[in-house]
Scaffold this motif. Sequence first.
Motif, short mmCIF file in Angstrom:
data_model
loop_
_atom_site.label_atom_id
_atom_site.label_comp_id
_atom_site.label_asym_id
_atom_site.label_seq_id
_atom_site.Cartn_x
_atom_site.Cartn_y
_atom_site.Cartn_z
N ARG A 571 0.83 -1.19 0.00
CA ARG A 571 0.00 0.00 0.00
C ARG A 571 0.87 1.25 0.00
O ARG A 571 2.03 1.22 0.41
CB ARG A 571 -0.92 0.03 1.22
N ALA A 572 0.31 2.36 -0.44
CA ALA A 572 1.01 3.64 -0.45
C ALA A 572 0.27 4.61 0.47
O ALA A 572 -0.95 4.80 0.33
CB ALA A 572 1.08 4.20 -1.86
N VAL A 573 0.98 5.20 1.41
CA VAL A 573 0.39 6.11 2.40
C VAL A 573 1.18 7.41 2.42
O VAL A 573 2.42 7.38 2.41
CB VAL A 573 0.39 5.47 3.80
N LEU A 574 0.47 8.52 2.43
CA LEU A 574 1.13 9.82 2.63
C LEU A 574 0.97 10.22 4.08
O LEU A 574 -0.15 10.25 4.61
CB LEU A 574 0.53 10.89 1.72
N LEU A 575 2.08 10.52 4.75
CA LEU A 575 2.09 10.87 6.17
C LEU A 575 2.52 12.32 6.32
O LEU A 575 3.63 12.69 5.89
CB LEU A 575 3.04 9.94 6.92
N ALA A 576 1.68 13.15 6.93
CA ALA A 576 1.99 14.57 7.11
C ALA A 576 1.91 14.94 8.58
O ALA A 576 0.86 14.79 9.21
CB ALA A 576 1.03 15.43 6.30
N ASP A 577 3.03 15.40 9.13
CA ASP A 577 3.10 15.86 10.52
C ASP A 577 4.30 16.78 10.64
O ASP A 577 5.38 16.47 10.11
CB ASP A 577 3.22 14.67 11.48
N ASP A 578 4.13 17.90 11.31
CA ASP A 578 5.26 18.83 11.43
C ASP A 578 6.26 18.38 12.48
O ASP A 578 7.37 18.94 12.56
CB ASP A 578 4.77 20.25 11.75
N ASN A 579 5.90 17.37 13.27
CA ASN A 579 6.82 16.82 14.27
C ASN A 579 7.65 15.72 13.62
O ASN A 579 7.14 14.65 13.27
CB ASN A 579 6.04 16.26 15.47
N ALA A 580 8.96 16.00 13.45
CA ALA A 580 9.83 15.06 12.73
C ALA A 580 9.93 13.73 13.45
O ALA A 580 10.01 12.67 12.81
CB ALA A 580 11.22 15.67 12.56
N TYR A 581 9.93 13.73 14.78
CA TYR A 581 10.06 12.48 15.53
C TYR A 581 8.84 11.60 15.31
O TYR A 581 8.96 10.38 15.10
CB TYR A 581 10.24 12.77 17.02
N ILE A 582 7.65 12.20 15.36
CA ILE A 582 6.43 11.41 15.14
C ILE A 582 6.43 10.85 13.73
O ILE A 582 6.09 9.67 13.50
CB ILE A 582 5.18 12.28 15.39
N ARG A 583 6.82 11.68 12.75
CA ARG A 583 6.88 11.18 11.37
C ARG A 583 7.83 10.00 11.25
O ARG A 583 7.51 8.98 10.63
CB ARG A 583 7.34 12.30 10.42
N LYS A 584 8.99 10.14 11.85
CA LYS A 584 10.00 9.09 11.75
C LYS A 584 9.49 7.80 12.39
O LYS A 584 9.65 6.70 11.81
CB LYS A 584 11.29 9.54 12.43
N THR A 585 8.88 7.90 13.55
CA THR A 585 8.41 6.71 14.27
C THR A 585 7.27 6.01 13.52
O THR A 585 7.30 4.80 13.31
CB THR A 585 7.94 7.10 15.68
N VAL A 586 6.28 6.79 13.13
CA VAL A 586 5.13 6.21 12.43
C VAL A 586 5.55 5.64 11.08
O VAL A 586 5.13 4.54 10.69
CB VAL A 586 4.01 7.26 12.27
N ALA A 587 6.39 6.38 10.35
CA ALA A 587 6.83 5.91 9.04
C ALA A 587 7.61 4.60 9.15
O ALA A 587 7.42 3.69 8.34
CB ALA A 587 7.68 6.98 8.36
N ALA A 588 8.48 4.51 10.16
CA ALA A 588 9.25 3.28 10.33
C ALA A 588 8.33 2.10 10.62
O ALA A 588 8.53 0.99 10.09
CB ALA A 588 10.26 3.47 11.46
N SER A 589 7.32 2.31 11.46
CA SER A 589 6.39 1.22 11.78
C SER A 589 5.58 0.80 10.56
O SER A 589 5.34 -0.40 10.35
CB SER A 589 5.46 1.66 12.92
N LEU A 590 5.15 1.77 9.77
CA LEU A 590 4.38 1.43 8.56
C LEU A 590 5.25 0.70 7.54
O LEU A 590 4.80 -0.25 6.90
CB LEU A 590 3.80 2.70 7.95
N ARG A 591 6.50 1.16 7.40
CA ARG A 591 7.40 0.48 6.44
C ARG A 591 7.69 -0.94 6.88
O ARG A 591 7.90 -1.82 6.04
CB ARG A 591 8.68 1.30 6.31
#
Length: 827
Positions: A571-591
């Motif tokens: 699947r392809a998901v676009l993740l938008a959050d101005d908090n870099a740590y949250i983006r990094k954590t959520v993106a890593a879990s999704l990947r």
Amino acid sequence: MNLLRELVGRHRRYHQLEPQMLRYAAMVGLVAYPLFYLSRFTKSSPGYDDWPLRLAAMLACLLILFPEHWPRSLKPHFHLVAWAVPIFCLPFLFVFTSLKNGGGPVAVGNTLMAAFFIILLTDRRNMFVMLAAGFILAFGVYWASDPSPQLPMDYVARLPILLVVVAGGTLFKHGVERAAAIKVRQAYASLAGSIAHEMRNPLTQFKLSLEAFQRVLPVPTLEVERQELAAGDLNTLYEHIAQGELAVQRGLQVIAMTLDEVHDMPLNSDGFSRLLAGETCARAVQEFGYEDATHRAQVSLRVECDFFFRADETAFLFVMFNLIKNALANPGVRVQIVVDAGQIEVRDDGPGIAPEVQARLFQPFYSQGKAGGTGLGLAYCARVMGAFGGSITCSSVPGQSTCFRLTLPLVTAAERNKELTTMLAKSRALFDGRRLLVVEDNAAVRFLTRHKLASMGAVVDECSDGEQALHMLAQQRYDLIVLDLHLPAMDGYALTKRIRAGQPGIDPQLCIVAYSGEPMAVAQIKTRKATMNGFVAKPSEQCALLKALCDAMETSQARVAAQQAPSLAGRAVLLADDNAYIRKTVAASLRAEGVTVVEADNGHKVISRLATMDRCDAILLDIEMPGMDGIETAGAIRASALACRRAPILALTAHSSPSVLQEARRAGMDDLLVKPFDMAMLLEKLHALPLCGAVRARAPESNHLTGADTVNLLDIKRLDNHRRIGVLDELMVEYLPAIDRLLCDVEASAMAQDTKACSEALHSLVGMSGEAGAQALHRLARQCHDPLVEEGRWPAQADWTGALRELATQTRRALTDYAAPVEAGKD
């Protein structure tokens, strides 16, 4: 363009907290414009006939008054219109008509009134821009349209008065806003102080648990294989993990409850359960975060006459924790909790409370002589008790003692019987015809447990040890096992391990419910680690036991269904959050789940990223982003021509107030996840999104879907059953044309704005698609159907009928591909 976007954004944020202000202004305009027009007939010389302008102003007011009736494609532009309408209706209209009438005192008064309303309706920056734009536009149109324009000097001479009024109004408004800001800062300071004060207890408990971890861990060495735990330390670790987990849960509950109090959100009575007062108070005494053993020894519990009451256990425990904490704030105080027929008293022999203070104890943000306290806890306690149908009062003798008395409505015998009857009906529906095994070494407990389960309609077998249980499980298929943890020879944990390992003839997914007298918090940690499905404490009354078994069975079935659900991989998901740590954590879990993640840190980048993506199965948007926030971004996506404009949008936010939820839904968001959240919850939301994995941003180039797409679109298990019983041909001949007819009915009724006919057609489509195994179409049809029936509103998603039609087309191809092997086999 950027300046205009910034001004409109400021105007939107100004009215975000009180959106009704624009409606009130529009109502005033609808009444005032015709009345003022009629007043011109009372004059000997009516002057310039401005009825076309007044009619246009009234129509503009109507636009502002009923935004919910705007076409869905135009709703994202509402705030731009709401920004422009006051400019036309106030400074432009009044200045233009004043110039056409040659000025005069009335014209000056009208201009001052227009300026006054603009000052009220917007922020300071927009105030200057709107007034300037309206004045310049009025003078420009007057000069261009009047055959002999003349500048009325008496009107121009009084313009300095207007400047004084604008300056004075600006200063006055600035003063009011400053005073309001100070009050808001004070409220925020009190709120922050309350959260900090209430969080001190769970954080202290968590800190103590971490210190206990360090004491139990072996001395570090580079020889890892020699790092062993001492005897008994493993169980100690579990105890401290349980305490730490409780502390985290209590901390999150404190935050949620504090925010509920601030937003004046009532407790949901649907979550109330029947509690035994003595047992629940004992849990409060046991789970409270004491500083040390001395502190614990200061609190005692006496049950004189136990009783049942109905409440939310978490909220009630918070009340008890708050009262215990307040009492223990005084050094050396003895605290006694007394349970007696409908009342619970928390008594202490502390310094007492003065009578004049007692009357204010339950007011929000009031604290009595406690450093760092804000009193929000007692205000919430009073609110919680009121929600339970009870009350909390305080009596105190200064210098001697204090007693907080909780009065609760008793659960009558008739109510208990009704609850038991309801639970028996649910358990019969779930377990009728199934087979259960009770594994317990105590014959009396086995007899009582079997007796409690006898009314479920299930076959209940029993045995006394683990080896015998393994033998019976291998000989007979069981649906659930009630398992004592402390068995001779092979204990409950070892037996669970053997079952999950896949012993020959034994279902490794067997639902296992632990039945033990261990402390609940510790046992829940252990049983969860052992992959058991549920836990119920001994001794347990029949209703509680049945509920635990039903919950465990439903959880087990949901887990099996989740394992069989289509994977998120690919699947392809676009993740938008101005908090870099949250983006990094959520993106890593999704990947880690195989998801392709595209990241963005603001709304403008979201739009640009989506324009370059080949497909997008879901969009995760933080609501609070700089520049274009999540609400604006969602509206822009839905109103755009992007290929993925219909992709499901999941909002990520720290705000759970009803206004935020409503605004998110209005902007076209499909669901909302409140921070902090765990990844399991996010993955569950992604699986539940109606279009996730079902509708692609771009249609496949081939006429045939891949196997993965077929799995996502279709309920393969249901279709396999149709094939097995020989009704697949009937499905293809009858169901597919019926679905096409229903889609035509949906489109026609939607175009005619006939909600009743559309809801009926969608209802039939939900049932027909579900029966036909078209699971993605079934989910989307239900998503469109529910708001139409429950709230009387059309689906927020743009071009939802087109999405249904597109998904139906893909479903038809998938069904045709699925049935093709059968047809080939017949040939």
